[in-house]
Design a protein around this motif. Sequence first.
Motif, PDB file in Angstrom:
ATOM      1  N   ASN A 352     -21.109  26.767 -33.258  1.00 25.55           N
ATOM      2  CA  ASN A 352     -20.068  27.287 -32.356  1.00 25.55           C
ATOM      3  C   ASN A 352     -20.613  28.323 -31.373  1.00 25.55           C
ATOM      4  O   ASN A 352     -20.236  29.504 -31.429  1.00 25.55           O
ATOM      5  N   SER A 353     -21.484  27.905 -30.463  1.00 20.96           N
ATOM      6  CA  SER A 353     -22.005  28.878 -29.487  1.00 20.96           C
ATOM      7  C   SER A 353     -21.941  28.317 -28.077  1.00 20.96           C
ATOM      8  O   SER A 353     -22.623  28.798 -27.180  1.00 20.96           O
ATOM      9  N   ARG A 354     -21.135  27.237 -27.922  1.00 19.44           N
ATOM     10  CA  ARG A 354     -21.082  26.581 -26.614  1.00 19.44           C
ATOM     11  C   ARG A 354     -19.983  27.226 -25.773  1.00 19.44           C
ATOM     12  O   ARG A 354     -19.193  28.024 -26.269  1.00 19.44           O
ATOM     13  N   ILE A 355     -19.942  26.838 -24.501  1.00 20.02           N
ATOM     14  CA  ILE A 355     -19.080  27.576 -23.566  1.00 20.02           C
ATOM     15  C   ILE A 355     -17.607  27.585 -23.997  1.00 20.02           C
ATOM     16  O   ILE A 355     -16.935  28.613 -23.909  1.00 20.02           O
ATOM     17  N   ASN A 356     -17.110  26.463 -24.504  1.00 21.27           N
ATOM     18  CA  ASN A 356     -15.707  26.437 -24.949  1.00 21.27           C
ATOM     19  C   ASN A 356     -15.457  27.357 -26.137  1.00 21.27           C
ATOM     20  O   ASN A 356     -14.387  27.941 -26.267  1.00 21.27           O
ATOM     21  N   ASP A 357     -16.454  27.440 -27.022  1.00 20.39           N
ATOM     22  CA  ASP A 357     -16.336  28.340 -28.175  1.00 20.39           C
ATOM     23  C   ASP A 357     -16.189  29.783 -27.683  1.00 20.39           C
ATOM     24  O   ASP A 357     -15.347  30.545 -28.166  1.00 20.39           O
ATOM     25  N   LEU A 358     -17.045  30.140 -26.709  1.00 19.18           N
ATOM     26  CA  LEU A 358     -17.037  31.509 -26.192  1.00 19.18           C
ATOM     27  C   LEU A 358     -15.731  31.780 -25.439  1.00 19.18           C
ATOM     28  O   LEU A 358     -15.126  32.848 -25.554  1.00 19.18           O
ATOM     29  N   GLN A 359     -15.305  30.750 -24.701  1.00 15.70           N
ATOM     30  CA  GLN A 359     -14.067  30.890 -23.930  1.00 15.70           C
ATOM     31  C   GLN A 359     -12.861  31.106 -24.865  1.00 15.70           C
ATOM     32  O   GLN A 359     -12.005  31.949 -24.590  1.00 15.70           O
ATOM     33  N   GLN A 360     -12.824  30.347 -25.944  1.00 11.49           N
ATOM     34  CA  GLN A 360     -11.720  30.475 -26.903  1.00 11.49           C
ATOM     35  C   GLN A 360     -11.672  31.885 -27.501  1.00 11.49           C
ATOM     36  O   GLN A 360     -10.604  32.492 -27.608  1.00 11.49           O
ATOM     37  N   ALA A 361     -12.840  32.386 -27.881  1.00  8.43           N
ATOM     38  CA  ALA A 361     -12.895  33.735 -28.456  1.00  8.43           C
ATOM     39  C   ALA A 361     -12.481  34.769 -27.402  1.00  8.43           C
ATOM     40  O   ALA A 361     -11.734  35.711 -27.687  1.00  8.43           O
ATOM     41  N   ASN A 363     -10.501  34.370 -24.850  1.00 11.18           N
ATOM     42  CA  ASN A 363      -9.057  34.311 -24.599  1.00 11.18           C
ATOM     43  C   ASN A 363      -8.282  35.227 -25.533  1.00 11.18           C
ATOM     44  O   ASN A 363      -7.283  35.829 -25.152  1.00 11.18           O
ATOM     45  N   ILE A 364      -8.740  35.306 -26.774  1.00 12.43           N
ATOM     46  CA  ILE A 364      -8.074  36.174 -27.752  1.00 12.43           C
ATOM     47  C   ILE A 364      -8.441  37.641 -27.526  1.00 12.43           C
ATOM     48  O   ILE A 364      -7.615  38.539 -27.657  1.00 12.43           O
ATOM     49  N   LEU A 365      -9.698  37.884 -27.143  1.00 16.18           N
ATOM     50  CA  LEU A 365     -10.176  39.272 -27.025  1.00 16.18           C
ATOM     51  C   LEU A 365      -9.808  39.926 -25.687  1.00 16.18           C
ATOM     52  O   LEU A 365      -9.878  41.155 -25.554  1.00 16.18           O
ATOM     53  N   LYS A 366      -9.425  39.137 -24.727  1.00 14.10           N
ATOM     54  CA  LYS A 366      -9.155  39.662 -23.386  1.00 14.10           C
ATOM     55  C   LYS A 366      -8.084  40.759 -23.436  1.00 14.10           C
ATOM     56  O   LYS A 366      -6.985  40.546 -23.969  1.00 14.10           O
ATOM     57  N   LYS A 384     -28.634  28.835 -20.507  1.00 16.69           N
ATOM     58  CA  LYS A 384     -27.716  28.252 -19.522  1.00 16.69           C
ATOM     59  C   LYS A 384     -26.274  28.649 -19.828  1.00 16.69           C
ATOM     60  O   LYS A 384     -25.496  28.981 -18.929  1.00 16.69           O
ATOM     61  N   ILE A 385     -25.911  28.578 -21.106  1.00 15.22           N
ATOM     62  CA  ILE A 385     -24.555  28.963 -21.508  1.00 15.22           C
ATOM     63  C   ILE A 385     -24.337  30.445 -21.215  1.00 15.22           C
ATOM     64  O   ILE A 385     -23.267  30.853 -20.765  1.00 15.22           O
ATOM     65  N   LYS A 386     -25.392  31.226 -21.459  1.00 16.72           N
ATOM     66  CA  LYS A 386     -25.297  32.665 -21.195  1.00 16.72           C
ATOM     67  C   LYS A 386     -24.943  32.906 -19.724  1.00 16.72           C
ATOM     68  O   LYS A 386     -24.013  33.654 -19.409  1.00 16.72           O
ATOM     69  N   LYS A 387     -25.666  32.227 -18.845  1.00 22.31           N
ATOM     70  CA  LYS A 387     -25.420  32.384 -17.400  1.00 22.31           C
ATOM     71  C   LYS A 387     -24.020  31.921 -17.013  1.00 22.31           C
ATOM     72  O   LYS A 387     -23.328  32.579 -16.227  1.00 22.31           O
ATOM     73  N   GLU A 388     -23.622  30.776 -17.575  1.00 21.46           N
ATOM     74  CA  GLU A 388     -22.305  30.221 -17.256  1.00 21.46           C
ATOM     75  C   GLU A 388     -21.198  31.178 -17.714  1.00 21.46           C
ATOM     76  O   GLU A 388     -20.230  31.433 -16.988  1.00 21.46           O
ATOM     77  N   ALA A 389     -21.367  31.715 -18.914  1.00 23.72           N
ATOM     78  CA  ALA A 389     -20.376  32.655 -19.454  1.00 23.72           C
ATOM     79  C   ALA A 389     -20.288  33.896 -18.571  1.00 23.72           C
ATOM     80  O   ALA A 389     -19.194  34.416 -18.317  1.00 23.72           O
ATOM     81  N   GLU A 390     -21.437  34.353 -18.097  1.00 26.58           N
ATOM     82  CA  GLU A 390     -21.459  35.550 -17.246  1.00 26.58           C
ATOM     83  C   GLU A 390     -20.782  35.287 -15.906  1.00 26.58           C
ATOM     84  O   GLU A 390     -20.119  36.145 -15.344  1.00 26.58           O
ATOM     85  N   LYS A 391     -20.947  34.046 -15.420  1.00 30.69           N
ATOM     86  CA  LYS A 391     -20.293  33.657 -14.170  1.00 30.69           C
ATOM     87  C   LYS A 391     -18.767  33.686 -14.343  1.00 30.69           C
ATOM     88  O   LYS A 391     -18.024  34.031 -13.420  1.00 30.69           O
ATOM     89  N   LEU A 392     -18.326  33.317 -15.543  1.00 30.53           N
ATOM     90  CA  LEU A 392     -16.885  33.306 -15.838  1.00 30.53           C
ATOM     91  C   LEU A 392     -16.362  34.688 -16.242  1.00 30.53           C
ATOM     92  O   LEU A 392     -15.174  34.857 -16.506  1.00 30.53           O
ATOM     93  N   GLY A 393     -17.271  35.646 -16.360  1.00 35.77           N
ATOM     94  CA  GLY A 393     -16.875  37.003 -16.723  1.00 35.77           C
ATOM     95  C   GLY A 393     -16.599  37.196 -18.208  1.00 35.77           C
ATOM     96  O   GLY A 393     -16.008  38.204 -18.623  1.00 35.77           O
ATOM     97  N   LEU A 394     -17.027  36.234 -19.035  1.00 32.58           N
ATOM     98  CA  LEU A 394     -16.754  36.338 -20.471  1.00 32.58           C
ATOM     99  C   LEU A 394     -17.525  37.500 -21.100  1.00 32.58           C
ATOM    100  O   LEU A 394     -17.027  38.165 -22.012  1.00 32.58           O
ATOM    101  N   ASP A 395     -18.758  37.731 -20.609  1.00 33.67           N
ATOM    102  CA  ASP A 395     -19.572  38.831 -21.156  1.00 33.67           C
ATOM    103  C   ASP A 395     -18.827  40.155 -21.039  1.00 33.67           C
ATOM    104  O   ASP A 395     -18.834  40.975 -21.953  1.00 33.67           O
ATOM    105  N   LYS A 396     -18.140  40.334 -19.892  1.00 33.15           N
ATOM    106  CA  LYS A 396     -17.412  41.596 -19.670  1.00 33.15           C
ATOM    107  C   LYS A 396     -16.243  41.721 -20.633  1.00 33.15           C
ATOM    108  O   LYS A 396     -15.937  42.810 -21.125  1.00 33.15           O
ATOM    109  N   ILE A 397     -15.587  40.598 -20.912  1.00 40.97           N
ATOM    110  CA  ILE A 397     -14.464  40.623 -21.879  1.00 40.97           C
ATOM    111  C   ILE A 397     -14.980  41.040 -23.258  1.00 40.97           C
ATOM    112  O   ILE A 397     -14.411  41.906 -23.920  1.00 40.97           O
TER     113      ILE A 397
END
Lengths: 470, 194
Positions: A352-361, A363-366, A384-397
């Motif tokens: 569970n470390s792919r972009i949807n996994d991170l996005q789901q987590a 969504n709850i933590l936002k 690559k997932i790291k970069k994509e997540a950062e583009k979506l702002g997930l790292d900041k969440i």
Amino acid sequence: METQNPKTLFEKVWAEHEVTRETTANPAILYIDLHLIHEVTTPQAFTLLKKKNLDVRMPNLTIGTMDHSTPTVPIRSFKDIEIAGKSAANQVRTMMQNCDDFGIELFGFESNNRGIVHVIGPELGLTQPGKTIVCGDSHTSTHGAFGALAFGIGTTEVGHVLATQCLLQRKPKTLLIEVKGTLNKGVTSKDLILAIIGQIGVAGGTGYVMEFKGEAIDSMDMEARLTICNMSIEAGAKSGMIAPDDTTYNYLYGRPRSPKNNAWEEALLRWKSLPSDAGAIYDKYISIDASKLSPMVTFGTNPGMVIGVNEPVPDRKNDKSFDKALEYMQILPGKPISNNEVDVVFIGSCTNSRINDLQQAANILKGRKISKNVKMLVVPGSQKIKKEAEKLGLDKIFISAGAQWRESGCSMCLGMNGDTVNSGKLSVSTSNRNFEGRQGKGARTILASPLTAAASAIEGRVADPRNYLE
Amino acid sequence: MKPLKLIESKTVALPTADIDTDQIIPARFLTTTTREGLGDNLFHDWRYMNDGRKNPKFLLNQESSKNCEILIAGDNFGCGSSREHAPWALMDYGFKAVISTKIADIFKSNSLKNGLLPIIVNEKILDELINQSGEKITINVEKSEITLSGNKKINYEIDKFSKYCLVEGIDQLGYLQRHVSEINKFEEIRTWTP
């Protein structure tokens, strides 16, 4: 469509790769299309090759990455990285040297393609339907989500594949798992596979290749399917497989290592012939109703010891192994699992470390904060997932919720790279194994989905994620 | 691989079910690049206490277990990770055979390639072996036969090819290499390339 001699997906892939067939006296020689290698389970195989003065037969079918013993600490450049421990550093250097010596492509520290071996295969389009895929890692079953026959091997067999591109194999039996109905909100493919392992047990799949099918599987995206096949080994299965369909083809189209132009059309034609024929016979069949499931969590020391997040921990009289597990976990039978206070939350691993996994987590933590008693690590499966997540702002969440955001790697899943859970601490983890000491000596692990892990981080105890979903 | 024809030894029993490869050898000891010396950390977290001293309660640390070459284990031994370090550690420690009601696929395959004999027996026989643990038994690998104390004989099933390799000490890589012409032919005639 009824065919004359209906075959399962597994049988089709197996038959296409038989160099020689098995007999009572001898196993089959099976050709391997893709060999993924990493730093932990290969050095002894390369040593043997060098000792016997052998070449790698197909360096172009061999791809290396570094994930297990590599650190995930956030850094600007990997050039000056501190690897946890001298022997791990030596192992990483040995991997680089071996790949260089034998002409194998390695996604090293500086590569944008680096990541967990079972994350980058699909991501790059290397994992394709109908391929035989092996790696010195039990979670190689992950790649079966594309309709590949993928399984983990030991280091001696890594040597066999390096030298001959083949393996000696006995044909496994087949087990069909039909998933009826669809998953409810807040219930993920991780919960489904945990429920299946709970139903058939951690040895329920031993000797079998599993095939998953049914409404819930059809409606899943590739990432969710990867989670299912990833954990088929946790039921002891040789491999898990899902027939390729439009979801698979759409995922693969345009990936860096996917077939292009004419080759794509040809591949597509071949892939479409792979799904099991109507009337194909399996050695065993089980079914599960997805619509009846709630978020699942483990309570013991193997992935088969699993319950719904709101259920009380069961009690089993006169079962010493069961008692030993609960004693290790310091979890009481008959009490709700949510009574247990959580010290660590880990979101990551090949499960569970792919972009949807991170996005789901996320969504709850936002807009929320994790409990002050919880240490939380979020570790993307690849750079690559790291970069994509950062583009979506997930790292900041994650960071503003109080979690740590890391470089890609296996991290806390197996405690051999500097990321560990301290002795006695309770961890809710999206990884695949809750074995004693898996995340560090004395660490206590509860396996859960990214949703449940995120909710548990907020509450500081094992929590139902459905309370956080609109 | 050395030929393995006969094992005569006392047994030691760890009857816990589902002993996984993380218990046999924890991941933090896998940063090695060789296969030697892993026996020191076999069952590390059960064998040693937090202060590093041996745990006197753990069976392998007791005098009665010294020089035992046959391990009797609970159901589903060797589940989990594919690490070949698990059979390497067991062999480095001195074990030559593991007997259980079920042995995980990858662990079994790894064991056979190193000359560690995995034996599957039924529950009744496993119970008998656990009850008699500490006594000397004999395993005749060629005959696939265990002789218990009191001369009771038990036959077990094993894949023919694997048995042949064990008994003769055959390296399976050599077998594959002898089939290189078939591999070449396969690569030539297949209708698509990976």
